[in-house]
Scaffold this motif. Structure first.
Motif, PDB file in Angstrom:
ATOM      1  N   SER A  49       0.837  -1.192   0.000  1.00  0.00           N
ATOM      2  CA  SER A  49       0.000   0.000   0.000  1.00  0.00           C
ATOM      3  C   SER A  49       0.878   1.251   0.000  1.00  0.00           C
ATOM      4  O   SER A  49       2.059   1.198   0.343  1.00  0.00           O
ATOM      5  CB  SER A  49      -0.929   0.019   1.216  1.00  0.00           C
ATOM      6  N   ASP A  83     -12.761  11.070   0.507  1.00  0.00           N
ATOM      7  CA  ASP A  83     -12.703   9.620   0.659  1.00  0.00           C
ATOM      8  C   ASP A  83     -13.350   8.931  -0.539  1.00  0.00           C
ATOM      9  O   ASP A  83     -14.377   9.382  -1.053  1.00  0.00           O
ATOM     10  CB  ASP A  83     -13.431   9.197   1.944  1.00  0.00           C
ATOM     11  N   SER A  88      -3.230   9.086 -13.379  1.00  0.00           N
ATOM     12  CA  SER A  88      -2.307   9.446 -12.291  1.00  0.00           C
ATOM     13  C   SER A  88      -0.883   9.609 -12.803  1.00  0.00           C
ATOM     14  O   SER A  88      -0.531   9.135 -13.886  1.00  0.00           O
ATOM     15  CB  SER A  88      -2.336   8.354 -11.219  1.00  0.00           C
ATOM     16  N   THR A 132       0.834   5.407   1.223  1.00  0.00           N
ATOM     17  CA  THR A 132       0.196   6.445   2.033  1.00  0.00           C
ATOM     18  C   THR A 132       0.713   7.805   1.596  1.00  0.00           C
ATOM     19  O   THR A 132       1.927   8.000   1.433  1.00  0.00           O
ATOM     20  CB  THR A 132       0.476   6.234   3.525  1.00  0.00           C
ATOM     21  N   PHE A 164      -8.494   6.459  -8.790  1.00  0.00           N
ATOM     22  CA  PHE A 164      -7.122   6.812  -9.159  1.00  0.00           C
ATOM     23  C   PHE A 164      -6.971   6.944 -10.678  1.00  0.00           C
ATOM     24  O   PHE A 164      -6.103   6.323 -11.289  1.00  0.00           O
ATOM     25  CB  PHE A 164      -6.197   5.729  -8.603  1.00  0.00           C
ATOM     26  N   MET A 201      -4.135  10.036   3.109  1.00  0.00           N
ATOM     27  CA  MET A 201      -4.920   9.098   2.314  1.00  0.00           C
ATOM     28  C   MET A 201      -4.073   7.879   1.987  1.00  0.00           C
ATOM     29  O   MET A 201      -2.838   7.963   1.885  1.00  0.00           O
ATOM     30  CB  MET A 201      -5.425   9.761   1.025  1.00  0.00           C
ATOM     31  N   LYS A 202      -4.760   6.736   1.810  1.00  0.00           N
ATOM     32  CA  LYS A 202      -4.048   5.474   1.600  1.00  0.00           C
ATOM     33  C   LYS A 202      -4.666   4.712   0.433  1.00  0.00           C
ATOM     34  O   LYS A 202      -5.880   4.687   0.258  1.00  0.00           O
ATOM     35  CB  LYS A 202      -4.116   4.620   2.869  1.00  0.00           C
ATOM     36  N   LEU A 203      -3.782   4.077  -0.350  1.00  0.00           N
ATOM     37  CA  LEU A 203      -4.195   3.256  -1.478  1.00  0.00           C
ATOM     38  C   LEU A 203      -3.626   1.862  -1.293  1.00  0.00           C
ATOM     39  O   LEU A 203      -2.408   1.678  -1.229  1.00  0.00           O
ATOM     40  CB  LEU A 203      -3.676   3.854  -2.789  1.00  0.00           C
ATOM     41  N   TRP A 228      -8.952   5.332  -3.301  1.00  0.00           N
ATOM     42  CA  TRP A 228      -8.263   5.943  -2.160  1.00  0.00           C
ATOM     43  C   TRP A 228      -9.204   6.115  -0.977  1.00  0.00           C
ATOM     44  O   TRP A 228     -10.393   6.399  -1.152  1.00  0.00           O
ATOM     45  CB  TRP A 228      -7.722   7.317  -2.541  1.00  0.00           C
ATOM     46  N   HIS A 229      -8.644   5.995   0.236  1.00  0.00           N
ATOM     47  CA  HIS A 229      -9.437   6.194   1.449  1.00  0.00           C
ATOM     48  C   HIS A 229      -8.693   7.126   2.408  1.00  0.00           C
ATOM     49  O   HIS A 229      -7.460   7.080   2.512  1.00  0.00           O
ATOM     50  CB  HIS A 229      -9.715   4.861   2.131  1.00  0.00           C
ATOM     51  N   TYR A 251      -7.791   0.529  -6.937  1.00  0.00           N
ATOM     52  CA  TYR A 251      -7.505   1.909  -7.313  1.00  0.00           C
ATOM     53  C   TYR A 251      -8.478   2.898  -6.659  1.00  0.00           C
ATOM     54  O   TYR A 251      -8.812   3.923  -7.246  1.00  0.00           O
ATOM     55  CB  TYR A 251      -7.537   2.055  -8.827  1.00  0.00           C
TER      56      TYR A 251
END
Length: 574
Positions: free
Chosen positions: A155, A168, A175, A157, A172, A217-219, A206-207, A204
């Motif tokens: 992941s 949220d 990009s 970040t 993606f 945010m993290k993917l 993001w949260h 893909y």
């Protein structure tokens, strides 16, 4: 005394009458309730001002300095400002003390992922129309960017930069990876494009991590994690569809001192326009943004006449800067000796002008026919045209014949004194004849910065000829392949089902069948190319001239052999 008084009254009436007419020639949107910087929606007031301008035959609609708020609600359904059949007319914003645009059109909309954005401004069938001194922007901006602060291999970040949205569940789309120390694109492939995101939608997405105020945010994507490092930048958009400023069917169009800070889809597009003069166009990422829009800077589709693009500045465009093309068609059915039904692979269906030429390519030469009558006639719910010619339809025509539409070809396109930086596509993508690209600067362009060639697979043409690329400066460009080639300058058609095309004047004609026409009379003169693996790459040309170019820290300067470029002349390069 009575007589003299009467004359004074008459004189005052005549003076006031003429002054009234003079005032009517310029309409100010404030007179209709559109005031800048008041956070109130100005759409209806601008619409009323435009209707009044048409009624009184006004010559200009003017806007004061500041921000005009355009609350459109559903951006997929509502266009903010529509101008139709207003001729000899100017929409003019204000300038600041340095001459920069000081009027902003700010679109507010209901956010959601994957939207097809309707225009902020649509201008249709307006002759001698001018747009001046305006900035286009969105609230919230439909993209974001930040710094990679963690990467565990599974992941990524990111700390989102101030001024960029933290939302949220954003997807993606389109990009890019950035070197934050230089604010330039990393020389790597873009992690995502458009439709590829749907194939890995969960990966893909993001949260937000923790409190949104922390902007983290993290993917959860091993794919992305494998290509980025801590300390690098990431930018992405929330869709890749739409056109933000659209000009359609305008003859003699002038666009001056117009900027774009953020776009949903294409920043600008001109369709079926004739004669365009543009200057001081800026498409750039302000504040802490890294990217502007998810598509091209300014696409010119099926235009005609003379196009002059001078003093453009484009930085952070996600795909191509200038994209210039029409379309190919293919035969569907020959109706009689003079009439043929042609089909269009995809894209907008625009009229084919009567009196224009259609070129039929037989594998050795092109046969031109003149359009006497043109009717749009769909084929199986797709685009189609029923064309009647002055001449007979050539006997060799089959459903595989390539048809070039010269009624969708610019008579002359000129790009000069412009700068393109950090574009994850090509900066100048040309599928047109009679072209000059002179005195421009290109830096950190992912594909060949200047890409000359038709796209047969994509149905976009025509095949370029009579192209002059002179005195441009190109650096750090062309690390990813387009049409199968890399390099700072690429000259090649994208072939259908083939990687390369070879033309040899001495070979049998049968060897050339079903190939696209050659790119003819391409001149690459006096350019400076720096910092890259390849300089000039060419294939499938006739009469190619490569002269007086300077290469600095380029591993392979010229990749072009005489077998695939008969008639090539290479001289005086260093």
């Amino acid at each position: 005394m009575i007589y003299k008084g009467f004359l004074v009254v008459i004189a005052m009436w005549i003076t006031g009458h003429h002054m009234g007419h003079a005032r009517d020639k310029i309409v100010n949107v404030t007179d209709f309730g559109a005031f800048p910087d008041d956070s109130k929606c100005d759409i209806n007031a601008i619409k009323q001002a435009l209707e009044h301008a048409k009624t009184v035959g006004a010559k200009a609609l003017v806007f004061e300095a500041g921000t005009y708020d355009l609350f459109v609600g559903d951006v997929t359904k509502n266009t903010a400002i529509e101008v139709t059949k207003l001729h000899d007319f100017t929409m003019r914003g204000s300038k600041d003390s340095e001459g920069n645009p000081a009027t902003t059109f700010l679109r507010h909309y209901g956010f959601r992922n994957d939207m097809y954005g309707k225009p902020i401004l649509s201008v249709r069938e307006c002759n001698n129309f001018r747009l001046q001194h305006v900035i286009f922007d969105n609230a919230p901006r439909y993209s974001t960017a930040g710094e990679v602060i963690a990467n565990d291999g599974q992941s990524v970040t990111v700390k989102i930069f101030e001024g960029n949205p933290v939302i949220d569940g954003t997807l993606f789309f389109t990009s890019n990876i950035w070197d934050l120390s230089t604010k330039t694109l990393k020389k790597a492939e873009s992690p995502t494009y458009g439709g590829d995101v749907y194939k890995k939608k969960e990966e893909y997405t993001w949260h937000v991590e923790g409190d949104p105020a922390e902007r983290i945010m993290k993917l959860n994507s091993p794919t992305v994690a494998s290509g980025v490092e801590v300390g690098e930048g990431l930018s992405w958009h929330f869709s890749y569809k739409g056109v933000q400023v659209n000009f359609y069917g305008c003859h003699d169009l002038f666009v001056e001192n117009v900027w774009t800070y953020n776009a949903i889809g294409f920043c600008m597009q001109a369709q079926a326009c004739e004669n365009i003069t543009a200057g001081k166009i800026k498409i750039m990422a302000p504040d802490n943004q890294l990217a502007v829009g998810s598509r091209d800077g300014w696409k010119l589709y099926a235009c005609r006449g003379k196009i002059v693009m001078d003093e453009l500045y484009m930085e952070g465009v996600r795909w191509d800067g200038q994209n210039v093309h029409g379309s190919f068609l293919s035969p569907y059915r020959v109706i009689n000796k003079n009439t043929i039904w042609l089909k269009k692979k995809k894209g907008a269906i625009l009229p084919i002008p009567e009196g224009s030429k259609i070129g039929f390519w037989n594998g050795r030469e092109e046969v031109l026919c003149t359009v006497r009558k043109s009717v749009i006639k769909p084929i199986e719910n797709k685009g189609g045209f029923l064309l009647t010619f002055e001449e007979n339809v050539p006997d060799f025509v089959t459903d595989k014949t390539l048809c070039q539409i010269y009624g969708w070809n610019i008579d002359h396109y000129a790009l000069s004194n412009s700068e393109f930086r950090n574009i994850a596509g090509s900066a100048s993508l040309i599928r047109n004849t009679d072209v000059t690209i002179v005195n421009n600067t290109f830096d950190h362009i992912m594909y060949p910065a200047i890409m000359i060639g038709a796209a047969i697979n994509e149905g976009e043409g025509v095949v370029p000829k009579n192209v002059r690329i002179e005195n441009n400066r190109i650096s750090h460009s062309g690390w990813m392949a387009r049409y199968g080639i890399t390099g700072a300058i690429g000259i090649r058609n994208q072939e259908k089902g083939e990687k390369l095309v070879f033309f040899d004047k001495d070979k049998a004609a049968a060897k050339l069948k079903k190939k696209s026409p050659p790119l003819t009379n391409i001149q690459i003169i006096g350019n400076t190319i720096m910092y890259g693996e390849k300089g000039i790459v060419a294939s499938g040309t006739l009469d190619l001239l490569i002269k007086g170019n300077v290469f600095r820290q380029v591993e392979e300067t010229i990749v072009a052999d005489r077998k695939s470029n008969p008639g090539m002349l290479v001289t005086g390069n260093e």
